[in-house]
Design a protein around this motif. Sequence first.
Motif, PDB file in Angstrom:
ATOM      1  N   ALA A  59      19.183  33.830  28.661  1.00  0.00           N
ATOM      2  CA  ALA A  59      20.246  34.609  29.283  1.00  0.00           C
ATOM      3  C   ALA A  59      21.535  33.808  29.270  1.00  0.00           C
ATOM      4  O   ALA A  59      21.508  32.576  29.228  1.00  0.00           O
ATOM      5  N   MET A  60      22.639  34.525  29.315  1.00  0.00           N
ATOM      6  CA  MET A  60      23.937  33.897  29.488  1.00  0.00           C
ATOM      7  C   MET A  60      24.260  33.977  30.981  1.00  0.00           C
ATOM      8  O   MET A  60      24.453  35.057  31.523  1.00  0.00           O
ATOM      9  N   ALA A  61      24.236  32.836  31.642  1.00  0.00           N
ATOM     10  CA  ALA A  61      24.448  32.761  33.090  1.00  0.00           C
ATOM     11  C   ALA A  61      25.823  32.177  33.388  1.00  0.00           C
ATOM     12  O   ALA A  61      26.321  31.307  32.658  1.00  0.00           O
ATOM     13  N   VAL A  62      26.428  32.635  34.466  1.00  0.00           N
ATOM     14  CA  VAL A  62      27.756  32.158  34.847  1.00  0.00           C
ATOM     15  C   VAL A  62      27.683  30.682  35.245  1.00  0.00           C
ATOM     16  O   VAL A  62      26.876  30.283  36.077  1.00  0.00           O
ATOM     17  N   LEU A  63      28.542  29.903  34.619  1.00  0.00           N
ATOM     18  CA  LEU A  63      28.711  28.494  34.974  1.00  0.00           C
ATOM     19  C   LEU A  63      29.954  28.325  35.847  1.00  0.00           C
ATOM     20  O   LEU A  63      29.966  27.564  36.799  1.00  0.00           O
ATOM     21  N   ARG A  64      31.017  29.081  35.505  1.00  0.00           N
ATOM     22  CA  ARG A  64      32.295  28.906  36.214  1.00  0.00           C
ATOM     23  C   ARG A  64      33.123  30.183  36.113  1.00  0.00           C
ATOM     24  O   ARG A  64      33.225  30.773  35.046  1.00  0.00           O
ATOM     25  N   HIS A  65      33.706  30.577  37.240  1.00  0.00           N
ATOM     26  CA  HIS A  65      34.703  31.650  37.295  1.00  0.00           C
ATOM     27  C   HIS A  65      36.042  31.015  37.642  1.00  0.00           C
ATOM     28  O   HIS A  65      36.125  30.181  38.541  1.00  0.00           O
ATOM     29  N   GLU A  66      37.079  31.416  36.956  1.00  0.00           N
ATOM     30  CA  GLU A  66      38.457  31.085  37.332  1.00  0.00           C
ATOM     31  C   GLU A  66      39.170  32.419  37.463  1.00  0.00           C
ATOM     32  O   GLU A  66      39.291  33.153  36.481  1.00  0.00           O
ATOM     33  N   ILE A  67      39.621  32.745  38.662  1.00  0.00           N
ATOM     34  CA  ILE A  67      40.189  34.069  38.927  1.00  0.00           C
ATOM     35  C   ILE A  67      41.570  33.930  39.540  1.00  0.00           C
ATOM     36  O   ILE A  67      41.755  33.223  40.528  1.00  0.00           O
ATOM     37  N   ASP A  68      42.516  34.642  38.948  1.00  0.00           N
ATOM     38  CA  ASP A  68      43.857  34.761  39.519  1.00  0.00           C
ATOM     39  C   ASP A  68      44.004  36.188  40.022  1.00  0.00           C
ATOM     40  O   ASP A  68      44.015  37.141  39.231  1.00  0.00           O
ATOM     41  N   TYR A  69      44.087  36.333  41.358  1.00  0.00           N
ATOM     42  CA  TYR A  69      44.299  37.629  41.984  1.00  0.00           C
ATOM     43  C   TYR A  69      45.813  37.836  42.068  1.00  0.00           C
ATOM     44  O   TYR A  69      46.492  37.164  42.827  1.00  0.00           O
ATOM     45  N   LEU A  70      46.323  38.766  41.281  1.00  0.00           N
ATOM     46  CA  LEU A  70      47.768  38.923  41.134  1.00  0.00           C
ATOM     47  C   LEU A  70      48.361  40.020  42.009  1.00  0.00           C
ATOM     48  O   LEU A  70      49.537  39.963  42.367  1.00  0.00           O
ATOM     49  N   ALA A  71      47.572  41.044  42.303  1.00  0.00           N
ATOM     50  CA  ALA A  71      48.021  42.148  43.159  1.00  0.00           C
ATOM     51  C   ALA A  71      46.777  42.841  43.701  1.00  0.00           C
ATOM     52  O   ALA A  71      45.692  42.727  43.126  1.00  0.00           O
ATOM     53  N   ALA A  72      46.942  43.566  44.786  1.00  0.00           N
ATOM     54  CA  ALA A  72      45.810  44.205  45.450  1.00  0.00           C
ATOM     55  C   ALA A  72      45.491  45.574  44.858  1.00  0.00           C
ATOM     56  O   ALA A  72      46.363  46.272  44.333  1.00  0.00           O
ATOM     57  N   ALA A  73      44.218  45.953  44.985  1.00  0.00           N
ATOM     58  CA  ALA A  73      43.759  47.299  44.647  1.00  0.00           C
ATOM     59  C   ALA A  73      43.397  47.996  45.946  1.00  0.00           C
ATOM     60  O   ALA A  73      42.898  47.366  46.886  1.00  0.00           O
ATOM     61  N   TYR A  74      43.643  49.302  45.989  1.00  0.00           N
ATOM     62  CA  TYR A  74      43.432  50.083  47.208  1.00  0.00           C
ATOM     63  C   TYR A  74      42.506  51.265  46.940  1.00  0.00           C
ATOM     64  O   TYR A  74      42.347  51.693  45.790  1.00  0.00           O
ATOM     65  N   LEU A 100      42.401  42.952  34.591  1.00  0.00           N
ATOM     66  CA  LEU A 100      42.230  44.193  35.341  1.00  0.00           C
ATOM     67  C   LEU A 100      43.591  44.830  35.550  1.00  0.00           C
ATOM     68  O   LEU A 100      44.509  44.187  36.071  1.00  0.00           O
ATOM     69  N   CYS A 101      43.720  46.095  35.137  1.00  0.00           N
ATOM     70  CA  CYS A 101      44.987  46.823  35.268  1.00  0.00           C
ATOM     71  C   CYS A 101      44.787  48.119  36.041  1.00  0.00           C
ATOM     72  O   CYS A 101      43.733  48.739  35.978  1.00  0.00           O
ATOM     73  N   ARG A 102      45.842  48.506  36.742  1.00  0.00           N
ATOM     74  CA  ARG A 102      45.862  49.792  37.433  1.00  0.00           C
ATOM     75  C   ARG A 102      46.394  50.837  36.458  1.00  0.00           C
ATOM     76  O   ARG A 102      47.435  50.625  35.817  1.00  0.00           O
ATOM     77  N   LYS A 103      45.696  51.961  36.355  1.00  0.00           N
ATOM     78  CA  LYS A 103      46.051  52.982  35.371  1.00  0.00           C
ATOM     79  C   LYS A 103      47.425  53.609  35.599  1.00  0.00           C
ATOM     80  O   LYS A 103      48.174  53.810  34.648  1.00  0.00           O
ATOM     81  N   GLY A 106      50.069  50.534  35.027  1.00  0.00           N
ATOM     82  CA  GLY A 106      49.787  49.472  34.058  1.00  0.00           C
ATOM     83  C   GLY A 106      49.863  48.063  34.625  1.00  0.00           C
ATOM     84  O   GLY A 106      49.744  47.090  33.873  1.00  0.00           O
ATOM     85  N   LEU A 107      50.050  47.945  35.931  1.00  0.00           N
ATOM     86  CA  LEU A 107      50.179  46.631  36.546  1.00  0.00           C
ATOM     87  C   LEU A 107      48.878  45.828  36.415  1.00  0.00           C
ATOM     88  O   LEU A 107      47.795  46.348  36.674  1.00  0.00           O
ATOM     89  N   THR A 108      49.001  44.571  36.006  1.00  0.00           N
ATOM     90  CA  THR A 108      47.847  43.682  35.951  1.00  0.00           C
ATOM     91  C   THR A 108      47.569  43.156  37.351  1.00  0.00           C
ATOM     92  O   THR A 108      48.426  42.521  37.964  1.00  0.00           O
ATOM     93  N   LEU A 109      46.362  43.420  37.849  1.00  0.00           N
ATOM     94  CA  LEU A 109      45.959  43.004  39.190  1.00  0.00           C
ATOM     95  C   LEU A 109      45.203  41.684  39.185  1.00  0.00           C
ATOM     96  O   LEU A 109      45.177  40.987  40.203  1.00  0.00           O
ATOM     97  N   LEU A 110      44.588  41.358  38.060  1.00  0.00           N
ATOM     98  CA  LEU A 110      43.736  40.179  37.997  1.00  0.00           C
ATOM     99  C   LEU A 110      43.650  39.689  36.560  1.00  0.00           C
ATOM    100  O   LEU A 110      43.656  40.479  35.622  1.00  0.00           O
TER     101      LEU A 110
END
Length: 147
Positions: A59-74, A100-103, A106-110
């Motif tokens: 299996a391909m298992a997660v070793l590391r996540h790097e996440i930039d949260y740029l804007a909130a989703a509601y 991740l974009c809001r439809k 088009g804003l990139t949220l993550l």
Amino acid sequence: MNWDLQSPHTLDIKVRADDIDELGHANNTVYVGWLERCAWEHSKSLGLGLEHYRELDRAMAVLRHEIDYLAAAYEGDELVMATWIIHWDKKLRMTRHFQLCRKRDGLTLLRARTTFVCIELSSGRPKRMPSIFIEQYGKGLTDDSQD
């Protein structure tokens, strides 16, 4: 959408009431679930589902996540998660990029980067990728990637 890279694999997402936390927006842990779901859908589209993982004892298992949260989703937001395989060593590691974009605007949220390592399911220890992983995941490697 204004994607970071060409030809993404995408997943449509609608933010549900149970995704919302006490601060009134989608909780950060929900985003991690969306990353996982998008990666799985991409793997399945490349011909590597859970049944293949079990059969191969890999299996391909997660070793590391790097996440930039740029804007909130509601609640009610319609989103699109995109993923690309951007790097792999054809031995143990593979890296995906996510956006991740809001439809509606088009804003990139993550933006995120996840490094996976190939493991043997029965032991949980790192093991070389079987040839089918190299063949199938190779089909998903983006042209903008580093081989």
